[in-house]
Design a protein around this motif. Sequence first.
Motif, short mmCIF file in Angstrom:
data_model
loop_
_atom_site.label_atom_id
_atom_site.label_comp_id
_atom_site.label_asym_id
_atom_site.label_seq_id
_atom_site.Cartn_x
_atom_site.Cartn_y
_atom_site.Cartn_z
N LEU A 79 -18.55 7.75 11.86
CA LEU A 79 -18.60 7.10 13.16
C LEU A 79 -17.26 7.16 13.87
N ILE A 80 -16.19 6.84 13.18
CA ILE A 80 -14.86 6.88 13.78
C ILE A 80 -14.41 8.33 13.96
N LYS A 89 -9.14 14.10 14.26
CA LYS A 89 -10.06 14.67 13.27
C LYS A 89 -9.30 15.45 12.20
N ARG A 90 -8.30 16.19 12.62
CA ARG A 90 -7.50 16.94 11.65
C ARG A 90 -6.75 15.99 10.73
N VAL A 91 -6.21 14.91 11.28
CA VAL A 91 -5.50 13.93 10.45
C VAL A 91 -6.46 13.31 9.44
N PHE A 92 -7.65 12.91 9.91
CA PHE A 92 -8.65 12.35 9.00
C PHE A 92 -9.06 13.37 7.93
#
Length: 171
Positions: A79-80, A89-92
């Motif tokens: 969701l996040i 998104k790359r960090v996640f």
Amino acid sequence: MKRLTHFLGMGANMVAAGMLAAIFATFLIQIAARYLLTQFGVQLELGWTIELNLTLWLWLVLFTCAFVLHERDHVKFDLIYSHGSMRRKRVFAVLSALSIIVALIAAMPDTWDYVSFYKIKKSPTMRIRLNYVFSIYLVFAGVIALRYGWRLIDVVRGRDLTRDDRDILAD
């Protein structure tokens, strides 16, 4: 290289399908013994079928997760992640890949001890050494750590955009 990975992927699919077919066949043997043969007064001891199905199920789930499923096939709570920018998104992706790699590698020595401890025990009915039964987890953990290592390298190099991410960028 693409041809080799396709060939290996097809082989992994066939192994998984074979395990699933064996589970189904064993299940049919259980049904036949319980409902058909008892009609004729035949009582068979089929405890081995339950044990075989449990062992095959364990192997099927871990083998398929390691060798058959792709990243996009896994259930995710994103969701996040899905509402973030490409940078976020790359960090996640980097943090999640690092977490999985570190956790699996850190657990490997204890996992090895646990699995190798079971060489002294055998399954109750089929008498299979339990270290053979649980060894699939070592394979699973190693392959998943490698897969997330490759994913980490791809994300850091900027080469990894999943289909969903490309669709979001196109919007």
